[in-house]
Design a protein around this motif. Structure first.
Motif, PDB file in Angstrom:
ATOM      1  N   PHE A   6       0.828  -1.204   0.000  1.00  0.00           N
ATOM      2  CA  PHE A   6       0.000   0.000   0.000  1.00  0.00           C
ATOM      3  C   PHE A   6       0.864   1.256   0.000  1.00  0.00           C
ATOM      4  O   PHE A   6       0.652   2.179  -0.794  1.00  0.00           O
ATOM      5  CB  PHE A   6      -0.918  -0.030   1.225  1.00  0.00           C
TER       6      PHE A   6
ATOM      7  N   PHE B 287      -6.180  -2.087  -6.339  1.00  0.00           N
ATOM      8  CA  PHE B 287      -5.954  -2.395  -4.925  1.00  0.00           C
ATOM      9  C   PHE B 287      -6.921  -3.494  -4.484  1.00  0.00           C
ATOM     10  O   PHE B 287      -8.131  -3.386  -4.682  1.00  0.00           O
ATOM     11  CB  PHE B 287      -6.156  -1.148  -4.068  1.00  0.00           C
TER      12      PHE B 287
ATOM     13  N   GLN C  78      -8.166  -6.260  -1.341  1.00  0.00           N
ATOM     14  CA  GLN C  78      -8.144  -6.843  -0.015  1.00  0.00           C
ATOM     15  C   GLN C  78      -8.120  -8.354  -0.195  1.00  0.00           C
ATOM     16  O   GLN C  78      -8.947  -8.902  -0.944  1.00  0.00           O
ATOM     17  CB  GLN C  78      -9.390  -6.442   0.781  1.00  0.00           C
TER      18      GLN C  78
ATOM     19  N   TRP D 248      -4.145  -3.728   2.376  1.00  0.00           N
ATOM     20  CA  TRP D 248      -4.442  -3.495   0.973  1.00  0.00           C
ATOM     21  C   TRP D 248      -3.176  -3.813   0.183  1.00  0.00           C
ATOM     22  O   TRP D 248      -2.075  -3.410   0.557  1.00  0.00           O
ATOM     23  CB  TRP D 248      -4.837  -2.043   0.726  1.00  0.00           C
TER      24      TRP D 248
END
Length: 643
Positions: free
Chosen positions: A43, A143, A145, A272
């Motif tokens: 991230f 991005f 998760q 992330w």
């Protein structure tokens, strides 16, 4: 039609101030070079690259000027958005776009990315999925998760569930988490947090249930359009924080998820993870490839000159979505499925008299129109031959597209459909555009018809209506003529004598937008076809369609139309963006049948609730055929009557 992904910066509600968006880590000399060539970045590595580019006041002013011109002169809901009607069942907040742009202009931004995301956020708060600003420059990273979520009914309650995990991007993720209930996210009750996010941070629709479905990950419905970029586990924009904590409770070994036998809950912190574009080697090459626009210096042109300053090749590339390094097709190949525009699926066993028409998209390219018509007609003929007595018309996760394709589908079932009157906001600039279109018989503006006026007179003979707190000028009521669309096709007809309205059921998770929403509304309101809502918040009535505003435009396409009309140098024309970006907006508002003028009769600001409801569960959430079988039983048993 949905333009491009856009939304807030993460789970928490963002405040547009430089303070809350400040960079917290020191920037290396070239953070983009540090991750160039990698497939995955942290991230903070991705953030450092995206925020490496300094705020440019000249770029900002040019960007704001274009957005302001579009909103003021062309966006049909600009005034009503500032003071919307309070309608039970709709989630809307007043958004004064002009005031918001002034706030952004007067804010001291630390980076170019922060500024452009603030513009995107402002438009997103209107909850009109047609209205969007998308800076391609800062939408190149994806991005993720590692934990992907969905919402299920389990033991008669709505729970947040781990749909699947992505071990390919984070090695600490465990497949065994799949099927675990998420009880808390960032120390908040998971369901409360998710619903709050859907209400406040998702601009997909004015219906909360649709917004909830949009931020969840339902693998059964992922038809190939780049939609998931504003859900809870997949962004194309920079998230607000590095990681989130999930508290999970998982079924005991060898027990099913629907058995309330759990191991001890545990909490994991999940980062992330950024998927890195591959077309750059350092900050300069990143900027040159993804951000630099051939229109960057367009303000320096001599407006009195007839020189062509528009780069049509670049506008076409942007309009066709080819400005992504990580293409939507590549992203959507993960855990998804792609198919034709429409599929005809006969069900089996006890549901063998039921067929599903899965309309995956109305975004039909001109070269595919004949094939779409042929396939749709052939599919109905085959259904009739196979003895199909009931039809599930699945419009879930359909982002809209060609309005004439929708009209063809309705007319194939029911013959002619009453026109839904619509109108266009008036401006002197657009009057020049419409008049020139009729003079030259070019661009889409000649495809609208009026019962009382010929040529461009439908636009010049204005009428004023109240929108919010203002009186706004509009064109005469018009409807879209599909004569040009139909003239291009060979005469393929299907005379439906088999299925009446009660034999058909609309199935929609609410994410049925634009053309899809108009089709669903016409089927439900004019032809009395019942509609089933899918998913959403239990106990909360949901709509079967979202963003039915009327018709949208893209700046890239609009500028190409101006070029074709030789109006690209009109002093009131919106200028191309100084960085590679695009904007979408609604330009035509549509009313309920037979109604004109009253803002309460606009489909965009009306509630059209589904007649019955079904939720995802552990069995049908990832198996669309099981879902269709469940819906078929409701249809066969007559359990979804028209309300």
């Amino acid at each position: 039609m949905k333009l491009l992904p856009r939304n807030l910066h993460g789970y928490k509600v963002a405040v547009i101030t430089a303070a809350c968006l400040s960079l917290t880590q020191a920037k290396p000399s070239d953070p983009c070079a540090a991750i160039a060539g990698k497939s995955i970045a942290t991230f903070h590595e991705a953030k450092a690259c995206l925020q490496h580019f300094p705020f440019d006041e000249s770029v900002a002013n040019q960007t704001l000027d274009t957005v302001r011109r579009v909103a003021t002169d062309l966006y049909v809901f600009n005034e009503i958005a500032a003071s919307p009607p309070q309608v039970e069942g709709l989630s809307v907040v007043p958004v004064n776009i002009t005031y918001g742009l002034d706030v952004i202009k007067n804010t001291k931004w630390h980076s170019d990315q922060e500024f452009h995301d603030a513009v995107a956020l402002l438009l997103d708060k209107v909850h009109d999925a047609h209205l969007v600003y998308s800076p391609f420059c800062y939408r190149q990273f994806v991005f993720w998760q590692p934990i992907q979520l969905n919402a299920l009914i389990r033991h008669r309650r709505l729970v947040i569930n781990v749909a699947y995990v992505k071990t390919d991007i984070w090695p600490d993720a465990k497949e065994s988490w799949t099927g675990c209930e998420v009880t808390h996210i960032d120390e908040r009750e998971a369901l409360d947090m998710v619903v709050d996010y859907a209400v406040n941070n998702n601009g997909e629709s004015k219906d909360v249930n649709t917004c909830l479905n949009n931020i969840m990950n339902t693998k059964s419905y992922f038809h190939g359009w780049d939609d998931g970029a504003d859900d809870l586990g997949y962004h194309r924009f920079l998230p607000a924080q590095e990681m989130h904590s999930y508290t999970l409770r998982c079924p005991k070994n060898n027990t099913q998820s629907d058995r309330e036998e759990y191991d001890e809950p545990f909490t994991v912190k999940v980062p992330w993870v950024a998927q890195v574009p591959q077309g750059f080697s350092d900050a300069n090459s990143y900027w040159n490839k993804y951000c630099q626009s051939s229109h960057a210096n367009m303000r320096k042109r001599n407006l009195a000159s007839s020189d062509n300053f528009l780069d049509v090749d670049e506008l076409k590339m942007i309009h066709e979505g080819q400005a992504f390094d990580l293409s939507p097709e590549a992203i959507n190949g993960v855990g998804g499925r792609k198919g034709p525009y429409a599929q005809f699926i006969p069900l089996k066993g006890e549901n063998s008299k039921v067929g599903v028409i899965d309309i995956q998209s109305f975004s039909i390219s001109s070269e595919d129109r004949q094939e779409f018509v042929n396939n749709f007609t052939a599919g109905l003929k085959q259904f009739e031959k196979d003895g199909i007595e009931k039809i599930i018309l699945d419009l879930s996760s359909n982002g809209g597209g060609d309005a004439c394709a929708g009209e063809f589908m309705i007319n194939t079932f029911f013959g002619s459909t009453p026109d839904y009157p619509s109108d266009v906001k008036y401006s002197p600039f657009l009057e020049r555009v419409v008049k020139k279109a009729y003079e030259t018989q070019a661009t889409k503006w000649i495809d609208y018809r009026s019962d009382k006026y010929k040529g461009s007179d439908w636009y010049t003979h204005t009428v004023s209506y109240t929108r919010g707190k203002e009186q706004v000028k509009f064109s005469q009521p018009i409807s879209l003529s599909c004569a040009t669309w139909n003239d291009e096709l060979s005469n393929v007809k299907y005379n439906n004598t088999k299925w009446k309205a009660s034999d058909i059921l609309i199935l929609s998770d609410g994410r049925c937008g634009s053309t899809c929403a108009i089709v669903a509304s016409r089927l439900r309101l004019s032809h009395k076809v019942p509609a089933m809502g899918l998913g959403g918040i239990r106990g909360n009535r949901m709509q079967f369609a979202s963003f039915p505003g009327g018709e949208s435009e893209r700046l890239s396409g609009f500028l190409m139309d101006l070029q074709a009309l030789d109006l690209q140098n009109d002093p009131d024309a919106p200028a191309p963006f100084p960085i590679r970006a695009d904007m979408g907006w609604t330009f035509r508002e549509v009313y309920k049948p037979g109604q004109v003028g009253n803002e309460k009769d606009l489909l965009e600001y009306s509630v059209n609730n589904a007649d019955c409801r079904m939720h995802f569960d552990d069995e049908n959430a990832d198996d669309v055929e099981k879902l269709w079988a469940d819906v078929a039983q409701v249809l066969l048993n007559g359990q979804c009557p028209l309300i």
